[in-house]
Design a protein around this motif. Structure first.
Motif, PDB file in Angstrom:
ATOM      1  N   ALA A 191       0.830  -1.204   0.000  1.00  0.00           N
ATOM      2  CA  ALA A 191       0.000   0.000   0.000  1.00  0.00           C
ATOM      3  C   ALA A 191       0.866   1.256   0.000  1.00  0.00           C
ATOM      4  O   ALA A 191       0.590   2.207  -0.747  1.00  0.00           O
ATOM      5  CB  ALA A 191      -0.948  -0.006   1.192  1.00  0.00           C
ATOM      6  N   GLU A 192       1.926   1.273   0.813  1.00  0.00           N
ATOM      7  CA  GLU A 192       2.813   2.435   0.843  1.00  0.00           C
ATOM      8  C   GLU A 192       3.557   2.606  -0.478  1.00  0.00           C
ATOM      9  O   GLU A 192       3.727   3.725  -0.965  1.00  0.00           O
ATOM     10  CB  GLU A 192       3.824   2.315   1.979  1.00  0.00           C
ATOM     11  CG  GLU A 192       3.222   2.581   3.340  1.00  0.00           C
ATOM     12  CD  GLU A 192       4.273   2.529   4.431  1.00  0.00           C
ATOM     13  OE1 GLU A 192       5.409   2.985   4.189  1.00  0.00           O
ATOM     14  OE2 GLU A 192       3.950   2.025   5.512  1.00  0.00           O
ATOM     15  N   LEU A 199       1.019   3.925  -3.031  1.00  0.00           N
ATOM     16  CA  LEU A 199       0.689   5.324  -2.779  1.00  0.00           C
ATOM     17  C   LEU A 199       1.830   6.238  -3.212  1.00  0.00           C
ATOM     18  O   LEU A 199       1.612   7.244  -3.884  1.00  0.00           O
ATOM     19  CB  LEU A 199       0.367   5.535  -1.297  1.00  0.00           C
ATOM     20  CG  LEU A 199      -0.042   6.943  -0.896  1.00  0.00           C
ATOM     21  CD1 LEU A 199      -1.254   7.427  -1.687  1.00  0.00           C
ATOM     22  CD2 LEU A 199      -0.321   7.002   0.603  1.00  0.00           C
ATOM     23  N   GLN A 200       3.060   5.869  -2.866  1.00  0.00           N
ATOM     24  CA  GLN A 200       4.210   6.684  -3.268  1.00  0.00           C
ATOM     25  C   GLN A 200       4.327   6.750  -4.788  1.00  0.00           C
ATOM     26  O   GLN A 200       4.599   7.808  -5.358  1.00  0.00           O
ATOM     27  CB  GLN A 200       5.503   6.136  -2.662  1.00  0.00           C
ATOM     28  CG  GLN A 200       6.701   7.028  -2.913  1.00  0.00           C
ATOM     29  CD  GLN A 200       6.523   8.415  -2.305  1.00  0.00           C
ATOM     30  OE1 GLN A 200       6.286   8.543  -1.114  1.00  0.00           O
ATOM     31  NE2 GLN A 200       6.622   9.454  -3.123  1.00  0.00           N
ATOM     32  N   LEU A 253      -6.542  10.465  -6.998  1.00  0.00           N
ATOM     33  CA  LEU A 253      -5.612   9.622  -6.243  1.00  0.00           C
ATOM     34  C   LEU A 253      -6.378   8.546  -5.492  1.00  0.00           C
ATOM     35  O   LEU A 253      -6.019   7.359  -5.547  1.00  0.00           O
ATOM     36  CB  LEU A 253      -4.793  10.471  -5.272  1.00  0.00           C
ATOM     37  CG  LEU A 253      -3.900   9.710  -4.293  1.00  0.00           C
ATOM     38  CD1 LEU A 253      -2.823   8.932  -5.038  1.00  0.00           C
ATOM     39  CD2 LEU A 253      -3.276  10.674  -3.290  1.00  0.00           C
ATOM     40  N   PHE A 274      -6.061   4.638  -6.378  1.00  0.00           N
ATOM     41  CA  PHE A 274      -5.469   3.848  -5.299  1.00  0.00           C
ATOM     42  C   PHE A 274      -6.384   2.667  -4.955  1.00  0.00           C
ATOM     43  O   PHE A 274      -5.920   1.530  -4.849  1.00  0.00           O
ATOM     44  CB  PHE A 274      -5.232   4.730  -4.064  1.00  0.00           C
ATOM     45  CG  PHE A 274      -4.667   3.978  -2.895  1.00  0.00           C
ATOM     46  CD1 PHE A 274      -3.317   3.666  -2.847  1.00  0.00           C
ATOM     47  CD2 PHE A 274      -5.487   3.577  -1.854  1.00  0.00           C
ATOM     48  CE1 PHE A 274      -2.787   2.964  -1.774  1.00  0.00           C
ATOM     49  CE2 PHE A 274      -4.961   2.882  -0.776  1.00  0.00           C
ATOM     50  CZ  PHE A 274      -3.617   2.572  -0.737  1.00  0.00           C
TER      51      PHE A 274
END
Length: 146
Positions: free
Chosen positions: A107-108, A111-112, A124, A128
């Motif tokens: 997930a990180e 997102l990045q 976004l 996402f």
């Protein structure tokens, strides 16, 4: 030792990922004092040159594998090819490696990646949510920062 099914294998080349089409695969956590893992991938001979060249040059391969279920996040490894074998028109590649100490939270990473593409706000959020379901391929190599 613990044994797991290898679901997918990719070679990491910088920001690029090269899919290796598996016929079958196995990964073993040796649980030894050196934290080594054994990985055996059974595949078409199409990939022989890649692994043969790495073995002959004692080159380290950065790879990522999905273990047990396709929904799992990829696990990144630093590996070396120990052995190549031809079996009934296919090849078996035996790798030994170490699990990379990386930040491997999909997930990180996702997102990045989306933020790096300039996405914000509702766009976004929507992309996402969609990508958390479809899981586009991202290199699981973001280093942990101390």
């Amino acid at each position: 030792m613990k044994t797991f099914k290898m679901i997918s294998l990719q070679i990491i080349d910088g920001e690029d990922l090269h899919d290796i089409e598996l016929k079958d695969g196995l990964i073993i956590n040796r649980e030894d004092d050196r934290n080594r893992w054994l990985l055996e991938a059974f595949m078409k001979p199409t990939y022989t040159d890649v692994f043969e060249q790495a073995m002959n040059n004692d080159k380290e391969l950065l790879i990522q594998v999905v273990i047990t279920k396709k929904e799992n996040d990829p696990a990144p490894f630093r590996t070396k090819v120990l052995k190549l074998s031809e079996i009934n028109g296919s090849i078996s590649v035996l790798l030994e490696g170490y699990l990379n100490k990386t930040k491997n939270d999909y997930a990180e990473l996702l997102l990045q990646h989306l933020l790096d593409q300039g996405m914000t706000g509702d766009q976004l959020l929507e992309i996402f949510k969609l990508n958390m379901i479809t899981k586009p391929k991202l290199p699981a190599t973001k280093k942990i920062e101390n």
